[in-house]
Design a protein around this motif. Structure first.
Motif, PDB file in Angstrom:
ATOM      1  N   LEU A  71       0.934  -1.371  -0.060  1.00 22.70           N
ATOM      2  CA  LEU A  71      -0.411  -0.241   0.235  1.00 22.70           C
ATOM      3  C   LEU A  71       1.083   0.890  -0.145  1.00 22.70           C
ATOM      4  CD1 LEU A  71      -2.580   1.142   0.406  1.00 22.70           C
ATOM      5  CD2 LEU A  71      -2.691   1.381   3.015  1.00 22.70           C
ATOM      6  N   LEU A  72       0.533   2.249  -1.026  1.00 21.65           N
ATOM      7  CA  LEU A  72       1.584   2.812  -0.873  1.00 21.65           C
ATOM      8  C   LEU A  72       1.024   4.685  -1.049  1.00 21.65           C
ATOM      9  CD1 LEU A  72       4.896   4.162  -2.240  1.00 21.65           C
ATOM     10  CD2 LEU A  72       3.942   4.315  -4.661  1.00 21.65           C
ATOM     11  N   LEU A  73       1.153   5.194  -0.134  1.00 23.70           N
ATOM     12  CA  LEU A  73       0.896   6.593   0.131  1.00 23.70           C
ATOM     13  C   LEU A  73       1.984   7.615  -0.409  1.00 23.70           C
ATOM     14  CD1 LEU A  73       0.365   4.817   2.888  1.00 23.70           C
ATOM     15  CD2 LEU A  73      -0.386   6.661   3.757  1.00 23.70           C
ATOM     16  N   SER A 131       4.521   1.327   1.969  1.00 27.00           N
ATOM     17  CA  SER A 131       5.337   2.669   1.899  1.00 27.00           C
ATOM     18  C   SER A 131       5.194   3.771   1.832  1.00 27.00           C
ATOM     19  CB  SER A 131       5.805   2.411   0.435  1.00 27.00           C
ATOM     20  OG  SER A 131       6.063   0.456   0.719  1.00 27.00           O
ATOM     21  N   LEU A 132       5.666   4.371   2.069  1.00 29.86           N
ATOM     22  CA  LEU A 132       5.734   6.615   1.969  1.00 29.86           C
ATOM     23  C   LEU A 132       6.407   6.926   1.029  1.00 29.86           C
ATOM     24  CD1 LEU A 132       4.670   9.071   2.623  1.00 29.86           C
ATOM     25  CD2 LEU A 132       6.155   9.287   4.461  1.00 29.86           C
ATOM     26  N   LEU A 133       6.130   7.339  -0.223  1.00 29.64           N
ATOM     27  CA  LEU A 133       6.697   8.212  -0.867  1.00 29.64           C
ATOM     28  C   LEU A 133       6.526  10.161  -1.163  1.00 29.64           C
ATOM     29  CD1 LEU A 133       8.841   8.411  -3.454  1.00 29.64           C
ATOM     30  CD2 LEU A 133       6.575   8.452  -5.154  1.00 29.64           C
ATOM     31  N   VAL A 157       3.182  -2.685  -6.199  1.00 27.01           N
ATOM     32  CA  VAL A 157       2.127  -2.039  -5.783  1.00 27.01           C
ATOM     33  C   VAL A 157       0.994  -2.426  -5.552  1.00 27.01           C
ATOM     34  CG1 VAL A 157       1.134   0.498  -5.576  1.00 27.01           C
ATOM     35  CG2 VAL A 157       3.961   0.001  -5.550  1.00 27.01           C
ATOM     36  N   GLY A 158      -0.402  -3.135  -4.250  1.00 33.86           N
ATOM     37  CA  GLY A 158      -1.543  -2.807  -4.922  1.00 33.86           C
ATOM     38  C   GLY A 158      -2.328  -2.107  -5.167  1.00 33.86           C
ATOM     39  N   ALA A 159      -2.075  -1.054  -3.861  1.00 33.90           N
ATOM     40  CA  ALA A 159      -3.300   0.548  -4.088  1.00 33.90           C
ATOM     41  C   ALA A 159      -2.025   1.425  -3.704  1.00 33.90           C
ATOM     42  CB  ALA A 159      -4.435  -0.167  -3.111  1.00 33.90           C
ATOM     43  N   VAL A 160      -2.864   2.520  -4.623  1.00 36.00           N
ATOM     44  CA  VAL A 160      -1.838   3.853  -3.714  1.00 36.00           C
ATOM     45  C   VAL A 160      -3.482   5.235  -3.510  1.00 36.00           C
ATOM     46  CG1 VAL A 160      -1.030   5.715  -5.059  1.00 36.00           C
ATOM     47  CG2 VAL A 160      -0.816   3.754  -5.872  1.00 36.00           C
ATOM     48  N   VAL A 161      -1.993   5.849  -2.273  1.00 31.56           N
ATOM     49  CA  VAL A 161      -3.453   6.228  -2.094  1.00 31.56           C
ATOM     50  C   VAL A 161      -2.523   8.365  -2.468  1.00 31.56           C
ATOM     51  CG1 VAL A 161      -4.566   8.264   0.313  1.00 31.56           C
ATOM     52  CG2 VAL A 161      -4.408   5.412  -0.142  1.00 31.56           C
ATOM     53  N   VAL A 162      -2.896   9.131  -2.901  1.00 33.49           N
ATOM     54  CA  VAL A 162      -2.501  10.327  -2.977  1.00 33.49           C
ATOM     55  C   VAL A 162      -3.242  11.639  -2.195  1.00 33.49           C
ATOM     56  CG1 VAL A 162      -1.757  12.339  -4.167  1.00 33.49           C
ATOM     57  CG2 VAL A 162      -1.428   9.698  -5.306  1.00 33.49           C
TER      58      VAL A 162
END
Length: 361
Positions: A71-73, A131-133, A157-162
Protein backbone atom coordinates in the motif's frame (compact mmCIF):
# COMPACT_ATOMS: atom_id res chain seq x y z
CA UNK A 1 8.86 5.40 25.92
CA UNK A 2 8.15 7.46 22.79
CA UNK A 3 5.10 9.71 23.06
CA UNK A 4 2.41 9.57 20.38
CA UNK A 5 2.97 11.63 17.29
CA UNK A 6 1.35 15.08 17.52
CA UNK A 7 -0.16 15.93 14.10
CA UNK A 8 -0.73 19.57 15.02
CA UNK A 9 2.85 20.15 16.09
CA UNK A 10 4.20 18.40 13.00
CA UNK A 11 2.01 20.24 10.50
CA UNK A 12 3.02 23.55 12.10
CA UNK A 13 6.66 22.60 11.76
CA UNK A 14 6.24 21.70 8.09
CA UNK A 15 4.16 24.76 7.19
CA UNK A 16 6.75 26.92 8.93
CA UNK A 17 9.36 25.82 6.39
CA UNK A 18 9.38 27.42 2.95
CA UNK A 19 9.68 24.64 0.35
CA UNK A 20 8.76 26.38 -2.88
CA UNK A 21 9.02 24.31 -6.06
CA UNK A 22 12.45 24.57 -7.63
CA UNK A 23 14.25 25.07 -4.31
CA UNK A 24 15.86 21.65 -4.17
CA UNK A 25 17.86 22.29 -1.00
CA UNK A 26 14.83 23.38 1.04
CA UNK A 27 12.81 20.41 -0.16
CA UNK A 28 15.68 18.01 0.53
CA UNK A 29 15.98 19.39 4.07
CA UNK A 30 12.27 18.80 4.65
CA UNK A 31 12.52 15.24 3.32
CA UNK A 32 15.28 14.66 5.86
CA UNK A 33 13.25 16.18 8.68
CA UNK A 34 10.22 14.02 7.91
CA UNK A 35 12.44 10.93 7.74
CA UNK A 36 13.92 11.75 11.15
CA UNK A 37 10.46 12.13 12.68
CA UNK A 38 9.29 8.83 11.24
CA UNK A 39 12.38 7.00 12.42
CA UNK A 40 11.61 8.10 15.99
CA UNK A 41 8.38 6.09 15.81
CA UNK A 42 9.30 3.47 13.21
CA UNK A 43 13.06 2.85 13.31
CA UNK A 44 12.57 -0.31 11.24
CA UNK A 45 11.66 1.63 8.09
CA UNK A 46 13.98 1.16 5.12
CA UNK A 47 14.90 4.37 3.31
CA UNK A 48 15.78 4.82 -0.34
CA UNK A 49 17.00 8.31 -1.20
CA UNK A 50 16.86 9.68 -4.72
CA UNK A 51 20.09 10.66 -6.41
CA UNK A 52 18.54 13.38 -8.58
CA UNK A 53 20.19 16.58 -7.36
CA UNK A 54 17.50 18.89 -8.72
CA UNK A 55 14.40 16.84 -7.86
CA UNK A 56 14.97 14.95 -4.58
CA UNK A 57 12.71 12.19 -3.27
CA UNK A 58 12.62 9.52 -0.59
CA UNK A 59 10.90 6.17 -0.34
CA UNK A 60 10.31 4.72 3.14
CA UNK A 61 8.96 1.21 3.49
CA UNK A 62 8.54 -1.51 6.06
CA UNK A 63 10.77 -4.62 5.78
CA UNK A 64 7.76 -6.74 4.88
CA UNK A 65 7.81 -9.87 2.73
CA UNK A 66 8.86 -8.55 -0.71
CA UNK A 67 6.23 -10.73 -2.35
CA UNK A 68 3.33 -8.96 -0.66
CA UNK A 69 1.69 -6.07 -2.47
CA UNK A 70 2.47 -2.68 -1.01
CA UNK A 71 0.00 0.00 0.00
CA UNK A 72 1.74 3.17 -1.21
CA UNK A 73 1.05 6.62 0.21
CA UNK A 74 2.50 9.30 -2.07
CA UNK A 75 3.00 12.92 -1.00
CA UNK A 76 4.82 15.95 -2.34
CA UNK A 77 6.58 18.44 -0.05
CA UNK A 78 6.82 21.47 -2.34
CA UNK A 79 4.44 24.42 -2.47
CA UNK A 80 3.63 27.20 -4.90
CA UNK A 81 5.31 30.56 -4.14
CA UNK A 82 3.94 33.45 -2.10
CA UNK A 83 4.18 36.32 -4.60
CA UNK A 84 2.76 38.97 -2.25
CA UNK A 85 3.12 38.17 1.43
CA UNK A 86 1.65 41.57 2.28
CA UNK A 87 -1.72 40.45 0.95
CA UNK A 88 -1.94 37.77 3.64
CA UNK A 89 -3.66 38.41 6.96
CA UNK A 90 -1.01 36.27 8.67
CA UNK A 91 2.61 35.37 8.01
CA UNK A 92 2.41 32.75 5.22
CA UNK A 93 5.19 30.79 6.93
CA UNK A 94 4.17 31.58 10.50
CA UNK A 95 2.10 28.39 10.89
CA UNK A 96 -0.22 30.28 13.21
CA UNK A 97 -2.73 28.18 15.17
CA UNK A 98 -6.07 29.95 15.37
CA UNK A 99 -9.78 29.07 15.08
CA UNK A 100 -9.03 25.36 14.83
CA UNK A 101 -6.81 25.93 11.81
CA UNK A 102 -3.13 26.10 10.99
CA UNK A 103 -2.60 29.03 8.65
CA UNK A 104 0.13 29.21 6.03
CA UNK A 105 1.36 28.25 2.62
CA UNK A 106 1.15 24.50 2.11
CA UNK A 107 -1.31 23.87 4.92
CA UNK A 108 -3.84 22.26 2.61
CA UNK A 109 -1.54 21.64 -0.36
CA UNK A 110 -0.29 19.32 0.95
CA UNK A 111 1.64 19.33 4.18
CA UNK A 112 -1.41 18.19 6.12
CA UNK A 113 -1.55 15.18 3.80
CA UNK A 114 2.12 14.48 4.50
CA UNK A 115 1.44 14.54 8.24
CA UNK A 116 -1.57 12.22 7.96
CA UNK A 117 0.52 9.73 5.98
CA UNK A 118 3.40 9.99 8.46
CA UNK A 119 1.01 9.32 11.34
CA UNK A 120 -0.24 6.16 9.61
CA UNK A 121 3.26 4.79 9.06
CA UNK A 122 4.32 5.73 12.58
CA UNK A 123 1.52 3.53 13.96
CA UNK A 124 1.84 0.69 11.45
CA UNK A 125 2.79 -2.88 12.25
CA UNK A 126 6.47 -3.28 11.24
CA UNK A 127 5.48 -6.22 9.04
CA UNK A 128 2.63 -4.43 7.26
CA UNK A 129 3.47 -4.02 3.55
CA UNK A 130 3.23 -0.24 3.39
CA UNK A 131 5.39 2.46 1.83
CA UNK A 132 5.60 6.25 1.88
CA UNK A 133 6.87 8.14 -1.16
CA UNK A 134 7.91 11.76 -0.57
CA UNK A 135 8.52 13.81 -3.70
CA UNK A 136 9.59 17.29 -4.76
CA UNK A 137 8.49 19.70 -7.49
CA UNK A 138 4.99 18.33 -7.98
CA UNK A 139 3.67 21.83 -8.57
CA UNK A 140 5.85 22.30 -11.66
CA UNK A 141 5.06 19.04 -13.40
CA UNK A 142 5.55 16.17 -10.90
CA UNK A 143 9.28 16.17 -11.53
CA UNK A 144 10.22 14.52 -8.24
CA UNK A 145 7.73 11.73 -8.85
CA UNK A 146 9.18 11.24 -12.32
CA UNK A 147 12.65 10.92 -10.79
CA UNK A 148 11.30 8.32 -8.33
CA UNK A 149 9.25 6.36 -10.88
CA UNK A 150 11.86 3.67 -11.53
CA UNK A 151 12.12 2.90 -7.81
CA UNK A 152 8.34 2.69 -7.46
CA UNK A 153 8.18 0.40 -10.49
CA UNK A 154 10.29 -2.14 -8.57
CA UNK A 155 7.67 -2.38 -5.81
CA UNK A 156 4.73 -4.78 -6.04
CA UNK A 157 2.17 -1.99 -5.48
CA UNK A 158 -1.37 -3.10 -4.70
CA UNK A 159 -3.02 0.29 -4.14
CA UNK A 160 -2.07 3.98 -3.92
CA UNK A 161 -3.33 6.86 -1.80
CA UNK A 162 -2.33 10.39 -2.82
CA UNK A 163 -3.26 12.52 0.22
CA UNK A 164 -3.97 15.77 -1.60
CA UNK A 165 -6.63 18.13 -0.29
CA UNK A 166 -10.08 16.67 -0.94
CA UNK A 167 -11.83 17.53 2.32
CA UNK A 168 -11.29 13.86 3.22
CA UNK A 169 -13.47 12.60 0.38
CA UNK A 170 -12.17 9.80 -1.83
CA UNK A 171 -11.61 11.08 -5.37
CA UNK A 172 -11.18 8.55 -8.16
CA UNK A 173 -9.12 10.52 -10.64
CA UNK A 174 -8.36 13.68 -12.54
CA UNK A 175 -7.44 14.96 -15.97
CA UNK A 176 -3.93 14.85 -17.32
CA UNK A 177 -1.86 17.91 -18.19
CA UNK A 178 -0.17 18.98 -21.40
CA UNK A 179 1.84 22.20 -21.13
CA UNK A 180 3.23 23.55 -24.38
CA UNK A 181 5.47 26.50 -25.21
CA UNK A 182 4.21 27.64 -28.63
CA UNK A 183 6.40 30.08 -30.55
CA UNK A 184 5.91 32.29 -33.58
CA UNK A 185 8.69 33.87 -35.63
CA UNK A 186 8.73 37.15 -37.55
CA UNK A 187 11.16 39.66 -39.02
CA UNK A 188 12.44 42.65 -37.09
CA UNK A 189 12.13 46.19 -38.43
CA UNK A 190 11.93 49.75 -37.16
CA UNK A 191 8.64 50.48 -35.41
CA UNK A 192 8.03 53.45 -37.71
CA UNK A 193 8.11 51.20 -40.78
CA UNK A 194 6.30 48.02 -39.69
CA UNK A 195 5.61 47.10 -43.31
CA UNK A 196 9.28 46.21 -43.66
CA UNK A 197 9.05 43.55 -40.99
CA UNK A 198 6.78 40.73 -39.91
CA UNK A 199 5.18 40.98 -36.47
CA UNK A 200 5.42 37.73 -34.49
CA UNK A 201 3.12 39.09 -31.77
CA UNK A 202 0.31 39.67 -34.27
CA UNK A 203 0.76 36.11 -35.53
CA UNK A 204 0.50 34.83 -31.99
CA UNK A 205 -2.58 36.96 -31.32
CA UNK A 206 -4.30 35.58 -34.42
CA UNK A 207 -3.42 32.03 -33.40
CA UNK A 208 -4.82 32.47 -29.90
CA UNK A 209 -7.96 34.14 -31.19
CA UNK A 210 -9.03 31.02 -33.07
CA UNK A 211 -7.52 28.31 -30.82
CA UNK A 212 -10.39 28.10 -28.36
CA UNK A 213 -12.91 27.21 -31.04
CA UNK A 214 -10.58 25.11 -33.19
CA UNK A 215 -8.68 22.91 -30.75
CA UNK A 216 -9.83 19.26 -31.05
CA UNK A 217 -11.02 18.82 -27.48
CA UNK A 218 -12.40 15.47 -26.33
CA UNK A 219 -14.76 14.55 -23.51
CA UNK A 220 -14.94 11.69 -21.03
CA UNK A 221 -18.04 10.64 -19.05
CA UNK A 222 -16.19 10.93 -15.73
CA UNK A 223 -13.40 13.43 -16.40
CA UNK A 224 -15.45 15.88 -18.47
CA UNK A 225 -14.26 17.99 -21.41
CA UNK A 226 -10.68 19.03 -22.05
CA UNK A 227 -9.69 22.63 -21.37
CA UNK A 228 -6.99 25.09 -22.31
CA UNK A 229 -5.49 28.18 -20.68
CA UNK A 230 -2.90 30.45 -22.32
CA UNK A 231 -1.15 31.20 -19.05
CA UNK A 232 1.98 33.11 -20.05
CA UNK A 233 2.45 35.32 -23.13
CA UNK A 234 5.68 37.06 -24.10
CA UNK A 235 6.96 38.85 -27.18
CA UNK A 236 9.00 41.77 -28.37
CA UNK A 237 11.72 43.81 -26.72
CA UNK A 238 10.94 47.54 -27.02
CA UNK A 239 7.98 49.49 -28.48
CA UNK A 240 9.81 50.81 -31.52
CA UNK A 241 10.97 47.45 -32.90
CA UNK A 242 8.74 45.03 -34.79
CA UNK A 243 8.95 41.82 -32.71
CA UNK A 244 10.55 38.87 -34.47
CA UNK A 245 9.54 36.32 -31.83
CA UNK A 246 6.64 35.63 -29.48
CA UNK A 247 5.66 32.77 -27.19
CA UNK A 248 2.68 31.50 -25.27
CA UNK A 249 2.78 28.76 -22.63
CA UNK A 250 -0.50 26.87 -22.83
CA UNK A 251 -1.88 24.65 -20.06
CA UNK A 252 -4.26 22.01 -21.41
CA UNK A 253 -6.02 19.49 -19.20
CA UNK A 254 -6.55 16.23 -21.04
CA UNK A 255 -8.80 13.16 -20.82
CA UNK A 256 -6.58 10.95 -23.00
CA UNK A 257 -3.16 11.22 -24.62
CA UNK A 258 -2.29 14.66 -25.93
CA UNK A 259 -1.09 13.65 -29.40
CA UNK A 260 -4.01 15.25 -31.22
CA UNK A 261 -3.71 18.53 -29.37
CA UNK A 262 0.04 18.66 -29.91
CA UNK A 263 -0.43 17.96 -33.62
CA UNK A 264 -2.98 20.78 -33.89
CA UNK A 265 -0.56 23.38 -32.52
CA UNK A 266 2.29 22.12 -34.67
CA UNK A 267 0.10 22.25 -37.77
CA UNK A 268 -0.87 25.92 -37.53
CA UNK A 269 0.68 28.18 -40.20
CA UNK A 270 1.92 30.80 -37.74
CA UNK A 271 3.76 28.33 -35.51
CA UNK A 272 7.53 28.11 -35.77
CA UNK A 273 8.18 25.75 -32.88
CA UNK A 274 6.38 23.85 -30.11
CA UNK A 275 8.14 22.66 -26.95
CA UNK A 276 6.48 20.12 -24.65
CA UNK A 277 7.00 21.28 -21.07
CA UNK A 278 4.71 18.82 -19.23
CA UNK A 279 2.94 15.72 -20.55
CA UNK A 280 1.06 13.78 -17.86
CA UNK A 281 -1.76 11.27 -18.48
CA UNK A 282 -5.18 11.33 -16.82
CA UNK A 283 -6.01 9.06 -13.90
CA UNK A 284 -9.20 7.14 -13.24
CA UNK A 285 -10.06 4.28 -10.88
CA UNK A 286 -13.40 2.47 -11.37
CA UNK A 287 -16.02 3.36 -8.78
CA UNK A 288 -16.70 -0.34 -8.29
CA UNK A 289 -13.15 -1.24 -7.33
CA UNK A 290 -13.37 -3.61 -4.33
CA UNK A 291 -10.57 -1.91 -2.39
CA UNK A 292 -12.19 1.51 -2.84
CA UNK A 293 -15.39 0.07 -1.36
CA UNK A 294 -13.52 -0.68 1.90
CA UNK A 295 -12.27 2.87 2.44
CA UNK A 296 -13.81 4.67 5.45
CA UNK A 297 -14.77 7.85 3.57
CA UNK A 298 -17.38 8.98 1.05
CA UNK A 299 -16.50 8.70 -2.64
CA UNK A 300 -16.94 11.92 -4.56
CA UNK A 301 -18.80 11.43 -7.86
CA UNK A 302 -16.66 14.00 -9.66
CA UNK A 303 -12.90 14.10 -10.39
CA UNK A 304 -10.34 16.41 -8.85
CA UNK A 305 -9.89 19.65 -10.75
CA UNK A 306 -6.10 19.55 -10.41
CA UNK A 307 -3.46 17.02 -11.42
CA UNK A 308 -1.29 15.13 -8.92
CA UNK A 309 1.68 12.79 -8.77
CA UNK A 310 -0.84 10.05 -9.55
CA UNK A 311 -0.32 10.93 -13.24
CA UNK A 312 3.25 9.65 -12.92
CA UNK A 313 2.47 6.73 -10.63
CA UNK A 314 -0.35 5.36 -12.79
CA UNK A 315 2.31 4.57 -15.40
CA UNK A 316 4.39 2.35 -13.07
CA UNK A 317 1.97 0.58 -10.66
CA UNK A 318 0.63 -1.98 -13.14
CA UNK A 319 -3.06 -1.17 -12.89
CA UNK A 320 -3.26 -0.82 -9.10
CA UNK A 321 -6.18 1.37 -7.95
CA UNK A 322 -5.23 4.96 -7.15
CA UNK A 323 -7.28 7.41 -5.09
CA UNK A 324 -6.73 11.06 -4.25
CA UNK A 325 -7.86 11.42 -0.65
CA UNK A 326 -6.68 13.71 2.09
CA UNK A 327 -7.22 16.60 4.49
CA UNK A 328 -7.47 20.15 3.28
CA UNK A 329 -9.79 22.56 1.51
CA UNK A 330 -9.39 22.62 -2.28
CA UNK A 331 -10.64 26.22 -2.49
CA UNK A 332 -7.66 27.54 -0.52
CA UNK A 333 -5.00 25.62 -2.41
CA UNK A 334 -2.56 28.15 -3.97
CA UNK A 335 -4.66 30.98 -2.50
CA UNK A 336 -3.91 33.88 -0.17
CA UNK A 337 -4.50 32.93 3.49
CA UNK A 338 -4.22 29.19 2.90
CA UNK A 339 -5.01 27.02 5.93
CA UNK A 340 -5.91 23.50 7.01
CA UNK A 341 -8.64 22.49 9.43
CA UNK A 342 -7.10 20.52 12.29
CA UNK A 343 -10.24 18.42 12.63
CA UNK A 344 -9.75 17.25 9.04
CA UNK A 345 -6.09 16.48 9.68
CA UNK A 346 -6.90 14.37 12.73
CA UNK A 347 -9.69 12.59 10.87
CA UNK A 348 -7.36 11.78 7.98
CA UNK A 349 -4.58 10.53 10.27
CA UNK A 350 -7.03 8.18 11.99
CA UNK A 351 -8.53 6.97 8.70
CA UNK A 352 -5.14 6.32 7.09
CA UNK A 353 -4.01 4.46 10.19
CA UNK A 354 -7.08 2.22 9.96
CA UNK A 355 -6.57 1.60 6.24
CA UNK A 356 -2.92 0.67 6.78
CA UNK A 357 -3.89 -1.66 9.64
CA UNK A 358 -6.47 -3.40 7.45
CA UNK A 359 -4.14 -3.81 4.45
CA UNK A 360 -2.98 -7.38 3.94
CA UNK A 361 -1.21 -7.10 0.59
Amino acid sequence: MTTALDPTALVRELVGRSTVSGDADAQRDLLGAVTEVLHEYAPHLLVTEGRDRDHPWRLLRTPADPGRRQLLLACHVDTVPVPDAGAWQRDPFGAQLEDGRVWGRGGSDMKAGVVAAVAALAAADPQAPVSLLLTSDEEIGSRGAAAAAAAVAELPVGAVVVPEATGNEVVLGHKGALWLAVRTAGRAAHGSTPERGHNAVLDLAALLARAGAALPFRSDPFLGTETWNPGVVAGGTVPNVVPDRAEVVVDMRTVADGDGLLAWWRGQPEVADVEVRVDLPPVGTPAGDPWVATLPAPVRPTPATYFTDASVLVQVVDGAPIVVWGPGTPAVMHAVDEYVELAELEQAAAAFTDVVAAWRG
